[in-house]
Write an enzyme that holds these catalytic residues in place. Structure first.
Site, PDB file in Angstrom:
ATOM      1  N   GLY A 111       0.616  -1.346  -0.259  1.00 38.52           N
ATOM      2  CA  GLY A 111       0.307   0.144  -0.055  1.00 38.52           C
ATOM      3  C   GLY A 111       0.702   1.262  -0.568  1.00 38.52           C
ATOM      4  O   GLY A 111       0.437   2.238   0.221  1.00 38.52           O
ATOM      5  N   LEU A 112       1.877   1.193  -0.453  1.00 42.09           N
ATOM      6  CA  LEU A 112       3.123   2.492  -0.018  1.00 42.09           C
ATOM      7  C   LEU A 112       3.602   3.033  -2.165  1.00 42.09           C
ATOM      8  O   LEU A 112       4.632   4.136  -1.574  1.00 42.09           O
ATOM      9  CB  LEU A 112       3.894   2.059   0.442  1.00 42.09           C
ATOM     10  CG  LEU A 112       4.016   1.541   1.956  1.00 42.09           C
ATOM     11  CD1 LEU A 112       4.636   1.648   2.974  1.00 42.09           C
ATOM     12  CD2 LEU A 112       2.767   3.008   2.615  1.00 42.09           C
ATOM     13  N   GLY A 113       2.596   2.071  -2.592  1.00 43.93           N
ATOM     14  CA  GLY A 113       3.370   2.923  -4.005  1.00 43.93           C
ATOM     15  C   GLY A 113       4.644   2.258  -5.261  1.00 43.93           C
ATOM     16  O   GLY A 113       5.082   2.503  -5.618  1.00 43.93           O
ATOM     17  N   SER A 114       5.110   0.524  -4.470  1.00 45.00           N
ATOM     18  CA  SER A 114       5.953   0.353  -4.923  1.00 45.00           C
ATOM     19  C   SER A 114       6.131  -0.092  -6.658  1.00 45.00           C
ATOM     20  O   SER A 114       7.353   0.791  -7.319  1.00 45.00           O
ATOM     21  CB  SER A 114       6.594  -1.402  -5.084  1.00 45.00           C
ATOM     22  OG  SER A 114       5.280  -1.698  -4.350  1.00 45.00           O
ATOM     23  N   ALA A 116       4.418   1.914  -8.797  1.00 47.23           N
ATOM     24  CA  ALA A 116       4.867   3.012  -9.568  1.00 47.23           C
ATOM     25  C   ALA A 116       5.701   3.775  -9.296  1.00 47.23           C
ATOM     26  O   ALA A 116       5.970   4.395  -9.396  1.00 47.23           O
ATOM     27  CB  ALA A 116       3.197   3.660  -8.689  1.00 47.23           C
ATOM     28  N   ALA A 117       6.169   3.880  -8.157  1.00 45.24           N
ATOM     29  CA  ALA A 117       7.635   4.156  -7.958  1.00 45.24           C
ATOM     30  C   ALA A 117       8.710   4.247  -8.975  1.00 45.24           C
ATOM     31  O   ALA A 117       9.250   4.863  -9.080  1.00 45.24           O
ATOM     32  CB  ALA A 117       8.323   4.265  -6.248  1.00 45.24           C
ATOM     33  N   ASP A 158      -2.252   6.895  -7.742  1.00 39.71           N
ATOM     34  CA  ASP A 158      -0.326   6.357  -7.308  1.00 39.71           C
ATOM     35  C   ASP A 158      -0.560   7.097  -7.870  1.00 39.71           C
ATOM     36  O   ASP A 158       0.821   7.746  -7.026  1.00 39.71           O
ATOM     37  CB  ASP A 158      -0.701   5.112  -6.818  1.00 39.71           C
ATOM     38  CG  ASP A 158      -1.289   4.232  -6.020  1.00 39.71           C
ATOM     39  OD1 ASP A 158      -2.170   4.734  -4.936  1.00 39.71           O
ATOM     40  OD2 ASP A 158      -1.334   2.831  -5.907  1.00 39.71           O
TER      41      ASP A 158
END
Ligand code: PMV
Length: 319
Positions: A111-114, A116-117, A158
């Protein structure tokens, strides 16, 4: 030649996850405490495109044509090579001779956007190495396509918060609306340690809505209204108003079936230790939760979350 270096932050969704897929607003902020870094150097042997991911001990290589490797069902291919394939296609650029190394401190599927990053950092490094200018708008459109591959039906929140690296009030299909944070506030972020693919929870909520639109529509609408109330409170610096809104948002996410015993336990532990609100953040059924605290309560709440079984806990200030 200097390596072409790029990075992208993680993100936290403060309000509105899931409802945002169905047209309601969400608020998300970048999370600079975790990052993805990509570094591209020319491959002097002229042997195509290589991506090294030492964190997961994997190297992917494309010698001449993408088609040979493009396996849509391989999550590592989708995470590491697909963003580059997509960008090169969009730019009509030939396969470059490059070696890209990517590292990330963003936990995967939490849930921390791995995802997309990773895509944002990879495509930025590729553009830099090729000497191409790349606007945030163009990068955002590419990372959204990658998100579709990962998630099936992403809202776009995201990729938007991660590419622009600033707080956003986001409505699906609209340009991102930045907003100001009237006063800084402190969050404790805690990981359940349970990996939960967003694709599944988004699909389940979609199915729930299709089966019971009359019951689910008011839940989406209330989450949207909470998000708007939170935006006003954040802009006005009325941080005390946010805690109850977070807890109410969590209760509604439970009704959408995307919480889990672990997430509920961590939220309860944070509230007992003095947090003024707590909720899951992101796709749910695992991953991370967030708790709103005054800075002096942060260490106590962080300890309580560890004792309640969180596998990772950190404190961050949204400013
Ligand atoms: O689990 P994450 O970090 O990918 O967050 C997903 C947020 C959702 O609202 C559940 C899905 C979306 O695309 O907006």
């Amino acid at each position: 030649m200097q390596p072409a270096r790029a990075h992208a932050p993680g993100k936290i969704i403060l309000f509105g996850e899931h409802a945002v897929v169905h047209g309601q607003p969400a608020i998300a902020v970048p999370l600079a405490a975790v990052q993805t870094w990509a570094e591209a150097i020319p491959d002097d042997f002229g042997s195509g495109l290589t991506v090294h991911a030492p964190d997961v001990d994997r190297t992917l290589h494309v010698a001449d044509r993408f088609e040979a490797l493009a396996d849509a069902s391989d999550p590592l291919y989708n995470a590491l090579m697909f963003p580059l394939q997509l960008a090169l296609n969009a730019w009509n650029a030939p396969l470059p001779d490059l070696a890209i190394t990517v590292r990330s401190s963003i936990p995967i599927a939490s849930g921390l956007g791995s995802g997309a990053a990773l895509a944002a950092a990879l495509i930025r490094a590729l553009a830099l190495a090729l000497g191409r200018s790349l606007s945030n708008e163009a990068l955002n459109a590419l990372v959204y396509e990658v998100e579709k591959r990962h998630h099936g039906n992403p809202s776009g929140v995201d990729n938007t918060v991660i590419v622009y690296a600033r707080p956003v009030f986001f409505v699906r299909g609209m340009p991102p609306a930045p907003f100001t944070i009237g006063a800084p506030f402190t969050l404790v972020v805690a990981d359940t340690g349970v990996n939960s693919p967003t694709r599944l929870t988004v699909a389940d909520v979609g199915q729930l809505y299709d089966m019971h639109p009359d019951r689910i529509t008011p839940i989406f609408e209330r989450i949207g209204a909470i998000t708007c109330e939170a935006r006003a409170a954040i802009e006005a610096g009325q941080i005390a108003a946010l805690g109850p809104l977070m807890s109410e948002n969590h209760a509604l996410l439970r009704e959408l079936t995307v919480s889990s015993p672990e997430l509920n336990e961590l939220c309860a532990a944070a509230l007992s230790a003095g947090a003024s609100g707590a909720k899951l953040s992101g796709g749910g059924r695992g991953g991370n939760m967030i708790a709103l605290v005054t800075p002096d309560r942060a260490p106590v709440v962080a300890r309580a979350l560890q004792e309640a079984g969180a596998t990772a806990v950190f404190v961050t200030t949204v400013a």
